[in-house]
Design a protein around this motif. Structure first.
Motif, PDB file in Angstrom:
ATOM      1  N   ASP A   1      52.674 -14.936  16.838  1.00 18.07           N
ATOM      2  CA  ASP A   1      52.782 -13.831  14.828  1.00 18.07           C
ATOM      3  C   ASP A   1      53.889 -12.706  15.362  1.00 18.07           C
ATOM      4  O   ASP A   1      54.353 -12.616  14.018  1.00 18.07           O
ATOM      5  CB  ASP A   1      51.404 -13.738  14.728  1.00 18.07           C
ATOM      6  N   GLU A   2      53.562 -11.407  15.853  1.00 20.24           N
ATOM      7  CA  GLU A   2      54.390 -10.797  15.437  1.00 20.24           C
ATOM      8  C   GLU A   2      55.732 -10.977  16.215  1.00 20.24           C
ATOM      9  O   GLU A   2      56.354 -10.301  14.825  1.00 20.24           O
ATOM     10  CB  GLU A   2      53.790 -10.068  16.170  1.00 20.24           C
TER      11      GLU A   2
ATOM     12  N   LYS B   1      47.867 -14.521  17.627  1.00 23.48           N
ATOM     13  CA  LYS B   1      48.380 -13.456  17.068  1.00 23.48           C
ATOM     14  C   LYS B   1      49.083 -12.350  17.790  1.00 23.48           C
ATOM     15  O   LYS B   1      49.791 -12.060  16.650  1.00 23.48           O
ATOM     16  CB  LYS B   1      46.751 -12.525  17.685  1.00 23.48           C
TER      17      LYS B   1
END
Ligand SMILES: *Cc1c(COP(=O)(O)O)cnc(C)c1O
Length: 438
Positions: A399-400, A396
């Motif tokens: 992903d940024e 997560k």
């Protein structure tokens, strides 16, 4: 598509990275190992160091490991170990940290630089072949930012031309070349284990070899305290007691203590980094302008702990956008990134104009390599860029960063106006300073 942060939009990376980039990972066990040595007052002994050496050698399946106070001195000892001396030449890639080759100066030898392969960024075997003279003694193969050099080709040249091979594995602890651990392929290998490297113990270095003569010569060079317990070769015994090099190279035992704990936890850390970095690059497949610097899947070749990871930049896919503007835009989105790797060594004044040893000319005068002589090394500053070195597999969060890269690549047209290219003060002679823990 939202506006680029560099042009006033909001940052793509919103989550605080926390300990994502913190390095090294200092556990209770590390702290206790250090305190134990400190409290026992054993900082200058060699018992803990010898345990570290045994375990490091076992990990690599080699006969000998000799610990040093840094990676530079390990390389110096390895060169002396191989018998490199006055008038000898060592072939080394220009794209590396200076310690890969410069210690040869204090042995009376000199450096001949070879170019690197544009894909691997490691020494190009074809160019090595062209640089060999009757004075050449050894080739230094650097596994640059974790990418293993083309060892099959290098070893073939070395055998045919009767040269020795030093592996500088300071960026590549635990990396595999076609299934074999780097550092076990050449005649001798050296590892920096300073705290910025992927195997981080503190100021320290390790030299490994299967060659008894190389090992014993390295011991007489800078490890006088173990002459009597180590030296078996008759011709070396006579000089026991004083270091032949005039150097004192033993490892500080606080480093050895950390190293022993690192040996237990590094494999797990390395696997997690490998997973995180491959995830990052897999997600970026197909995004224009950027390509992974990593070995092909399924080749049995890996990047170990991915020290100072890089990407290839394809300006032509982004309308000619400069790498400098591209990285500036990445940083504005919250992605740590800067253009280039190490600066090409052959262009530094000590190889060209400075009279280092007082003979009225540069030490390397006979082999001076002017601008233009190593075109790939000279151009990579515009073709490679650093990417975040993720220490944890947290999809997560990663992903940024992926989205930030995609955002910059997809909005490149907005960056073309105002692109002035390279600015003063970019680049440097080392990589670690830009990886400072945050
Ligand atoms: C760091 C490094 C060295 C030298 O190691 P130190 O421990 O800093 O002396 C040698 N070669 C390469 C490629 C390095 O990155």
């Amino acid at each position: 598509m939202p506006d680029l942060a560099l042009l006033g939009g909001s940052r793509a990376v919103k989550t605080d990275p926390g300990d994502m980039f913190t390095w090294p990972i200092v556990t209770k066990e590390v702290e206790e190992a250090v305190l134990e040595v400190l409290r026992a007052g054993k900082m200058s002994d060699i018992d803990v160091t010898q345990r570290f050496e045994e375990e490091f050698a076992k990990w690599h399946g080699v006969k000998y490991a000799l610990a040093h106070n840094n990676g530079t001195s390990a390389i110096h000892s390895a060169m002396f170990g191989l018998g490199i001396g006055h008038g000898d030449e060592v072939i080394c890639p220009s794209l590396t940290y200076w310690a890969s080759c410069l210690p040869v100066y204090s042995l009376g030898g000199t450096v001949v630089f070879a170019d690197v392969d544009p894909e691997t960024l490691c020494i190009d075997p074809k160019d090595v072949e062209r640089r060999i003279t009757e004075r050449t003694k050894a080739i230094v193969a650097v596994h640059y930012t974790g990418m293993p050099a083309d060892m099959d080709a290098i070893m073939e040249i070395a055998r045919r031309r009767r040269l020795k091979v030093i592996e500088d594995a300071s960026h590549a602890h635990g990396a595999l070349y076609k299934g074999r651990l780097v550092g076990t392929i050449g005649d001798v290998a050296c590892f920096s284990i300073m705290s910025g490297k992927s195997f981080a113990a503190g100021e320290g270095g390790m030299m490994i070899t299967n060659d008894r003569r190389v090992y014993e010569r390295a011991v007489v060079f800078g490890h006088y305290e173990r002459h009597s317990s180590t030296i078996q070769l008759e011709d070396l015994k006579a000089g026991a007691g004083l270091p032949w090099g005039g150097y004192k190279y033993r490892m500080h035992q606080l480093t050895s203590a950390v190293g022993i704990v690192q040996l237990k936890k590094y494999k797990g850390e390395m696997e997690e980094i490998d997973r995180a970095m491959n995830y990052f690059w897999d997600r970026l497949e197909g995004v224009p302008g950027m390509r992974a610097h990593r070995p092909p899947r399924g080749s049995g070749t890996t990047k170990g702990g991915w020290y100072a990871p890089l990407g290839h930049y394809k300006s032509e896919e982004l309308g000619g956008l400069s790498i400098h503007r591209f990285c500036e835009a990445l940083r504005a989105e919250g992605v740590p990134s800067s253009p280039g790797g190490n600066q090409p060594l052959h262009l530094h004044p000590i190889f060209n104009t400075i009279d280092v040893d007082g003979q009225g000319r540069p030490t390397s005068v006979d082999v001076r390599q002017p601008p233009g002589s190593l075109p790939v090394s000279e151009s990579v500053g515009e073709k490679i860029f650093s990417v975040p070195w993720f220490k944890h597999y947290r999809p997560k969060v990663i992903d940024e960063y992926v989205e930030a890269c995609r955002k910059v690549a997809e909005n490149y047209e907005d960056l073309l106006p105002g692109d002035v290219g390279r600015k003063e003060g970019e680049g440097g002679w080392g990589l670690t300073s830009r990886l400072r823990r945050r």
